[in-house]
Design an enzyme around this catalytic site. Structure first.
Site, PDB file in Angstrom:
ATOM      1  N   GLU A  86      10.760   0.497   9.891  1.00 39.63           N
ATOM      2  CA  GLU A  86      11.777   1.565   9.569  1.00 39.63           C
ATOM      3  C   GLU A  86      11.012   2.926  10.054  1.00 39.63           C
ATOM      4  O   GLU A  86      10.225   3.358   9.367  1.00 39.63           O
ATOM      5  CB  GLU A  86      11.936   1.401   7.991  1.00 39.63           C
ATOM      6  CG  GLU A  86      12.767   2.365   7.707  1.00 39.63           C
ATOM      7  CD  GLU A  86      14.096   1.737   7.825  1.00 39.63           C
ATOM      8  OE1 GLU A  86      14.900   2.090   8.684  1.00 39.63           O
ATOM      9  OE2 GLU A  86      14.779   0.770   7.099  1.00 39.63           O
ATOM     10  N   LYS A 114       0.795  -0.989   0.023  1.00 32.93           N
ATOM     11  CA  LYS A 114       0.070  -0.164  -0.185  1.00 32.93           C
ATOM     12  C   LYS A 114       0.875   1.248  -0.206  1.00 32.93           C
ATOM     13  O   LYS A 114       1.628   1.456   0.890  1.00 32.93           O
ATOM     14  CB  LYS A 114      -1.057   0.007   1.235  1.00 32.93           C
ATOM     15  CG  LYS A 114      -1.811   1.346   1.229  1.00 32.93           C
ATOM     16  CD  LYS A 114      -2.865   1.559   2.394  1.00 32.93           C
ATOM     17  CE  LYS A 114      -1.874   2.427   3.451  1.00 32.93           C
ATOM     18  NZ  LYS A 114      -1.767   3.884   2.828  1.00 32.93           N
ATOM     19  N   CYS A 116      13.511  10.290   6.925  1.00 26.62           N
ATOM     20  CA  CYS A 116      13.521  10.044   8.315  1.00 26.62           C
ATOM     21  C   CYS A 116      15.218   9.992   8.896  1.00 26.62           C
ATOM     22  O   CYS A 116      15.216  10.109  10.014  1.00 26.62           O
ATOM     23  CB  CYS A 116      13.159   8.451   8.224  1.00 26.62           C
ATOM     24  SG  CYS A 116      13.647   7.344   6.954  1.00 26.62           S
ATOM     25  N   GLU A 133      10.762  14.597  15.762  1.00 26.96           N
ATOM     26  CA  GLU A 133      10.926  14.800  14.508  1.00 26.96           C
ATOM     27  C   GLU A 133      10.161  15.601  13.721  1.00 26.96           C
ATOM     28  O   GLU A 133       9.059  15.700  13.812  1.00 26.96           O
ATOM     29  CB  GLU A 133      10.776  13.410  13.920  1.00 26.96           C
ATOM     30  CG  GLU A 133      11.353  13.010  12.540  1.00 26.96           C
ATOM     31  CD  GLU A 133      10.896  11.631  11.864  1.00 26.96           C
ATOM     32  OE1 GLU A 133       9.884  11.082  12.304  1.00 26.96           O
ATOM     33  OE2 GLU A 133      11.811  11.118  11.149  1.00 26.96           O
TER      34      GLU A 133
END
Lengths: 479, 275
Positions: A257, A183, A291, A388
């Site tokens: 991840e 997806k 990331c 983040e």
């Protein structure tokens, strides 16, 4: 004095024909969703509607998983050499249609064509080439005979490198003999659906690759499907934790991840100009939607002022604008939602007392944009130094000794990547040994290669993608 | 003449300690019975504090020395072979089975001792990236490992729940229920083999009492379960673990190289080449 005029150089969007509406790709066929529901996908640089893609429901996921189960029966009976050849063929087809993919990626996701053309697409092809060659050498990869494919793998990928994340997921999964239900992200589904055409062109057996689109609810249906044998997820730590929780007590493999807040450590004996360049690339590459972005700049106190001055000057030369302009360095923020998140965190940083620098540049009227941003005078406790941001925002902290640099660098729940800048070899090795990070870039940053494992320590997730180690994410050890 | 019976205690931070709770549980064998420590939440926290420190010491011990310390353990067990056989027989094993179990244990310790200075060569490698960069993947031990041993009365099985993670430099909290007399006896040989304190802590008790404390403790990096758990135990562990993305392995492989893989974090370092 010469009056330099800027002349743009726009890549033509005509190379790719975008359909008004897309379908899922299940069992080797393009099929309308049983849900009969669709979601819009827009171009974040213009806010114009690009197309509609299925909002898949339980029936659609059922069909996709069943098709992958059937696909596994066929795929696992092929010889390793045959599986290898399919992957080689896919790699070639991607190379051939690479310009089309690059333009579509920039349109749907907002990243500069310079990056989609010169980074994403070459890396996508390289990943399929690399893993193609492993498919018939698995017995040589790890000194164990007890490694077997999982079967049906559910893969959920993010919007920052849509097609590259697809390649990172599908290439190793297929090379190790699994079949997949993938997806793509809600805001960037188009290149994955174009990839379905490649699977068709390559003559891949039906059910080996299934692509279904949708939102978070669709992802959750994949995770919770009873016949899924493994989930591979790339995305936020928050969602990763939810997935890990949903899989508790079930015999389903998982690799994650997740997020990062990488420290980019610059020692006083670094080659300063190179370091400035690396720091800029570390945070402003792909609008900072990375990331492993080097989002915490750790400067040794003695070079702080000089470094910041040079950094601000270099930042000012970054060109923000139309992703299809070949001169653009920084494209559009991927979505309104992400722009709001970045804006919120930056405002918080100012309120906390951080000193803000933003480049002066004109931003287009429509679309989602954010100026390259640098914070100095930041305390490690500020949220801009901890959370983040996933945008073009760099936060600066200072240190006095190498020990202190390592301590600050590791003082986070994340552990995905880190950077070290010094001309002293022993200091690089000393620092790299002590950093809790899955990838350490020394005197460079944001380098990737299919042969090089990528993945995190601590709450940045588990498992590796890429390299010989990446094979282990798709092989199950049975004793 | 009255026999002197040994009192077994938990082995934490290189010391033999009772549970701070003062609680014990009884283990009755054929000829003997023992009161064993019933580990509490506080005991687990103390063990983790010790293991964090033990991890620093053990992981920074050179592979060459780790190899020799592990080999020393095999020497200790060889020397105490008879007493192990006797204890296993008191658990109901035949002499033949008990002897075989100890022989296999020694064989496995020797195997892992020799692996201590080789696994990095087997699990890491240079990566042939397509630009001018030096790129190497090598491993760090994952940190503090909690290992619940299996239910069979076997020193060898107990060892196989400890050796893979210990060999690569993790510190281990080994927890035993059914075979705790054996585990706490084994602690004596650990104590005599020059392992730094805290590198291996050995505790006994009822796992369900501490299941939540272990799986929620953010300073335990990995939980390995070497037996089947009832009543949704594994689900509860994995749910708790997700709060800090803690690694959980249920009955991990104990075969060859794949036995150590769960306990490794791969770190990849890049550096440009140039003049």
């Amino acid at each position: 004095m010469i009056d330099w005029q800027y002349s743009e150089s726009i890549e033509s969007p005509d190379i790719v024909s975008i359909k008004k509406k897309y379908t899922n790709y299940i069992g080797g066929k393009f099929v309308e969703p049983k849900s009969k529901k669709y979601i819009n996908t827009i171009s974040p640089s213009t806010e114009e509607l690009l197309s509609k893609v299925p909002l898949s429901n339980e029936k659609d996921i059922n069909n996709a998983v069943n098709s992958a189960k059937e696909g596994f029966e066929v795929w696992s009976k092929l010889t390793p050499n045959q599986r290898s050849r399919y992957l080689f063929k896919i790699a070639r087809l991607i190379q051939e249609r690479s310009r089309e993919f690059a333009v579509l990626e920039s349109l749907d996701g907002g990243k500069p064509i310079k990056e989609s053309r010169d980074f994403d697409l070459p890396q996508v092809a390289a990943n399929f080439f690399y893993f193609a060659g492993w498919a018939d050498k698995l017995d040589l990869s790890w000194a164990t005979k007890s490694l077997k494919p999982y079967g049906v793998v559910g893969q959920i990928i993010p919007w920052n490198f849509p097609l590259l994340m697809l390649a990172w997921k599908i290439a190793p999964a297929l090379a190790t003999g699994n079949t997949v239900v993938l997806k793509p992200a809600e805001t960037t589904p188009l290149t994955a659906l174009l990839f379905a055409e490649i699977c068709e062109q390559a003559g891949l057996p039906p059910g080996v690759v299934n692509i279904v689109t949708g939102d978070g609810s669709t992802g959750s249906l994949i995770v919770n499907h009873k016949d899924i044998n493994k989930i591979a997820f790339t995305g936020s730590t928050q969602v990763g934790k939810l997935i890990q929780k949903s899989l508790a007590g079930r015999d389903v493999g998982l690799t994650l991840e997740l997020g990062g807040k990488a420290a980019n450590i610059v020692y006083e004996d670094a080659a300063i100009d190179q370091a400035v360049e690396g720091v800029v690339n570390g945070i402003f590459f792909n609008q900072g939607h990375v990331c492993c972005a080097g989002s915490r700049l750790l400067l040794q106190e003695s070079i702080h002022d000089e470094f910041v001055k040079k950094l601000e000057k270099r930042m000012q030369s970054l060109r923000v604008g139309n992703p299809l302009d070949k001169n653009t360095d920084i494209g559009a923020i991927n979505s309104k939602e992400q722009l709001d998140k970045i804006t919120g965190l930056v405002n918080e940083g100012v309120e906390d007392g951080g000193e803000l620098f933003q480049t002066e540049c004109e931003l287009p009227g429509n679309g989602f944009w954010f100026r390259p941003t640098l914070f100095t005078n930041v305390q490690p406790s500020y949220s801009i130094a901890r959370e983040e941001i996933f945008g073009p925002v760099l936060t600066t902290l200072t240190f006095r000794t190498p020990e202190e640099a390592v301590e600050i660098a590791n003082n986070t729940e994340y552990g995905l990547s880190a950077g070290v800048w010094t001309e002293k070899g022993s200091k690089i090795l000393w620092t790299a040994d002590r950093l809790d990070a899955g990838v350490v870039w020394a005197n460079t940053f944001n380098k990737f290669d299919p042969s090089s494992p990528f993945g995190g320590y601590k709450e940045s997730g588990f498992g590796r993608e890429g390299g010989r180690h990446g094979l282990l994410s798709y092989l199950k050890a049975s004793s | 003449m009255i026999d002197i019976k040994k009192t077994y205690k938990n082995y934490v931070d290189g010391k033999y300690v009772r549970s701070e709770s003062g609680k014990t549980y009884t283990k009755e064998l054929k000829n003997e019975f023992y009161e064993l420590p019933l580990t509490s939440k506080k005991d687990i926290r103390d063990a983790v504090t010790s293991s964090k420190d033990g991890y620093k010491k053990w992981s920074s011990t050179t592979p060459y020395l780790r190899m020799q310390i592990l080999y020393r353990l095999s020497e200790m067990i060889e020397g105490n072979k008879e007493s192990y056989v006797e204890l296993l027989m008191d658990h109901g094993l035949t002499k033949q089975k008990a002897t075989k179990d100890i022989d296999e244990s020694i064989q496995n310790i020797v195997w892992f001792a020799g692996l201590a200075d080789k696994w990095e060569q087997l699990a890491g490698n240079l990566n042939p990236v397509s630009e001018e960069y030096f790129n190497i993947s090598h491993q760090n031990p994952i940190g503090v490992v909690f290992s619940l041993s299996g239910s069979n009365i076997s020193l060898n099985e107990l060892l196989m729940s400890i050796l893979p993670s210990l060999t690569v430099g993790c510190s281990v909290i080994s927890y035993s229920e059914e075979n705790s007399v054996l585990a706490l006896k084994f602690a004596e040989d650990i104590n005599n083999s020059d392992f730094p304190s805290g590198s291996l802590n050995i505790l006994s008790g009822k796992f369900e009492n501490i299941l939540n404390d272990v799986s929620k403790h953010v300073e335990i990096n990995l939980v390995a379960i070497h037996k089947d758990l009832n009543n949704g135990g594994l689900k509860a562990i994995e749910q708790n673990a997700s709060e800090s993305v803690k690694r959980v392995f249920s009955k991990p492989s104990i075969e060859g190289l794949s036995s150590i893989l769960p306990y490794l974090e791969t770190k990849t370092v890049w550096h440009p080449k140039g003049t």
